[in-house]
Design an enzyme around this catalytic site. Structure first.
Site, mmCIF file in Angstrom:
data_model
loop_
_atom_site.group_PDB
_atom_site.id
_atom_site.type_symbol
_atom_site.label_atom_id
_atom_site.label_comp_id
_atom_site.label_asym_id
_atom_site.label_seq_id
_atom_site.Cartn_x
_atom_site.Cartn_y
_atom_site.Cartn_z
ATOM 1 N N CYS A 77 -33.340 1.674 1.206
ATOM 2 C CA CYS A 77 -32.960 0.943 2.417
ATOM 3 C C CYS A 77 -31.962 -0.132 2.004
ATOM 4 O O CYS A 77 -32.329 -1.078 1.305
ATOM 5 C CB CYS A 77 -34.193 0.318 3.060
ATOM 6 S SG CYS A 77 -33.770 -0.657 4.489
ATOM 7 N N CYS A 229 -27.659 0.683 9.635
ATOM 8 C CA CYS A 229 -28.356 1.321 8.517
ATOM 9 C C CYS A 229 -27.485 1.105 7.283
ATOM 10 O O CYS A 229 -26.356 1.624 7.215
ATOM 11 C CB CYS A 229 -28.544 2.808 8.812
ATOM 12 S SG CYS A 229 -29.250 3.711 7.432
HETATM 13 N N1 LIG Z 1 -34.849 5.440 7.807
HETATM 14 C C1 LIG Z 1 -34.305 5.555 6.497
HETATM 15 C C2 LIG Z 1 -34.655 4.411 5.605
HETATM 16 C C3 LIG Z 1 -34.133 3.097 6.051
HETATM 17 C C4 LIG Z 1 -32.635 2.941 5.853
HETATM 18 C C5 LIG Z 1 -32.216 1.553 6.187
HETATM 19 N N2 LIG Z 1 -32.295 1.117 7.509
HETATM 20 C C6 LIG Z 1 -30.961 1.089 5.480
HETATM 21 O O1 LIG Z 1 -30.528 -0.026 5.798
HETATM 22 O O2 LIG Z 1 -30.472 1.738 4.566
HETATM 23 C C7 LIG Z 1 -34.800 6.829 5.803
HETATM 24 O O3 LIG Z 1 -35.905 7.287 6.079
HETATM 25 O O4 LIG Z 1 -34.043 7.346 4.974
#
Ligand SMILES: N[C@@H](CCC[C@H](N)C(=O)O)C(=O)O
Length: 330
Positions: A77, A229
């Protein structure tokens, strides 16, 4: 009483829990139950996108474990890593160190504040892979997907699939398509049982706004739409360099606007391996005291919340951004 923080990177919101405050660390099933309870919209402070668990590590300043809102574990993350970096920097007094994540130990460092009251960190995003087995994907007729139309997914968008190491599927689209139906429809379909991405995938649509400038919107695996993200914006920056060399190149800052604000990325290649530097805010909005017994029971009964005041500074920073509002903030 135990302490929990509410934090965000580009308004990608998390709760942060340090296991070192307990004599016995909370077990995995309790952490998953707690994540689902506190991150729900009706949960603590209107919920969040996941839980970041910080634990001691013998070879790094700390270890970060990421649990998505639906209780699944994420390999990485990027926005979360910036907030964990800030937390560990404040705990240890270090400005540059390494954080252990699920697959690798990543370099992080404190950066110049983005604006008054908006602290920032730069973090390494790696390892990078395009291999079908690493995302994983199947039944799409390719071993790697770089700038390919995938009729099984959409009749005309060109997709790039990159693991960093969590999985991302990226398409460059028009500004209008950022707000269209397709991203949610594809995101939902590929994160329900499906033959193409059996473990789900984070889906990012990005519009090219100018030289080294994009706007990215992500439908996240295990969460749904988020304001940003970090790994998605990093993977999208690499996709931009590879597929649109007329607007972006290696070793140059790329500005990535998102519904929650802005980050900068820098794509590097060393010994045939790509890695991306992700620089952005690491904001703490609330400190929360919770009775140990509530945490052990996976809930937040008796929580006492204190606002830090940092959100007002962050809101001022975002209000001044030139493309604020292109996609509504959640
Ligand atoms: N939902 C993603 C993990 C989280 C990613 C995040 N929000 C970021 O900032 O990189 C997954 O399950 O891969």
């Amino acid at each position: 009483m135990a302490q929990l923080l509410k934090v965000h990177g580009s308004m990608n919101h998390f709760f942060l829990l340090d296991q070192s405050q307990f004599d016995t660390p909370l077990p995995a099933d309790t952490l998953v139950a707690l994540t689902k309870t506190i991150t729900a919209k009706a949960g603590l402070l209107d919920g969040a996108d996941g839980l970041l668990v910080v634990s001691p590590d013998d070879h790094a300043a700390g270890r970060m474990t990421v649990i998505n809102a639906d209780g699944t574990y994420a390999k990485m993350c990027g926005n979360g890593l910036r907030t964990v970096s800030r937390y560990l920097a404040e705990q240890t007094g270090q400005k540059e160190f390494v954080v252990q994540t699920a697959e690798s130990a990543l370099r992080v460092h404190q950066s110049a504040d983005l604006a008054k009251g908006v602290p920032a960190f730069g973090v390494e995003i790696s390892p990078v892979s395009f291999k079908a087995a690493d995302l994983p994907f199947a039944q799409l007729g390719h071993d790697e997907i770089i700038d390919q139309v995938l009729p099984e997914i959409h009749p005309s968008f060109k997709f790039t699939a990159i693991a960093v190491p969590n999985p991302h599927l990226i398409a460059f689209v028009s500004e209008a398509e950022l707000n269209g139906e397709a991203i949610g429809e594809i995101g939902k379909r590929l994160n329900a049982p499906n033959p193409y991405f059996p473990e789900g995938v984070n889906v990012t649509f990005a519009a090219i706004m100018g030289p080294q400038t994009i706007f990215a919107r992500t439908y996240e695996r295990g969460v749904g739409f988020t304001n940003a993200c970090g790994t998605g914006m990093s993977a999208t920056s690499l996709a931009l360099v590879l597929t649109h060399p007329e607007v972006a190149a290696l070793d140059q800052l790329i500005t990535v606007y998102n519904p929650g604000g802005k980050v900068q990325t820098n794509v590097h290649q060393e010994n045939d391996q790509y890695w991306i530097e992700l620089i952005g805010n690491a904001t703490v909005t609330h400190t929360i005291e919770i009775p140990d017994a509530s945490l052990q029971a996976g809930n937040f009964d008796g929580a006492k919340v204190t606002e830090t005041g940092e959100q007002a500074d962050y809101d001022r920073f975002v209000a001044d951004l030139p493309v604020h509002g292109l996609v509504k903030t959640i």
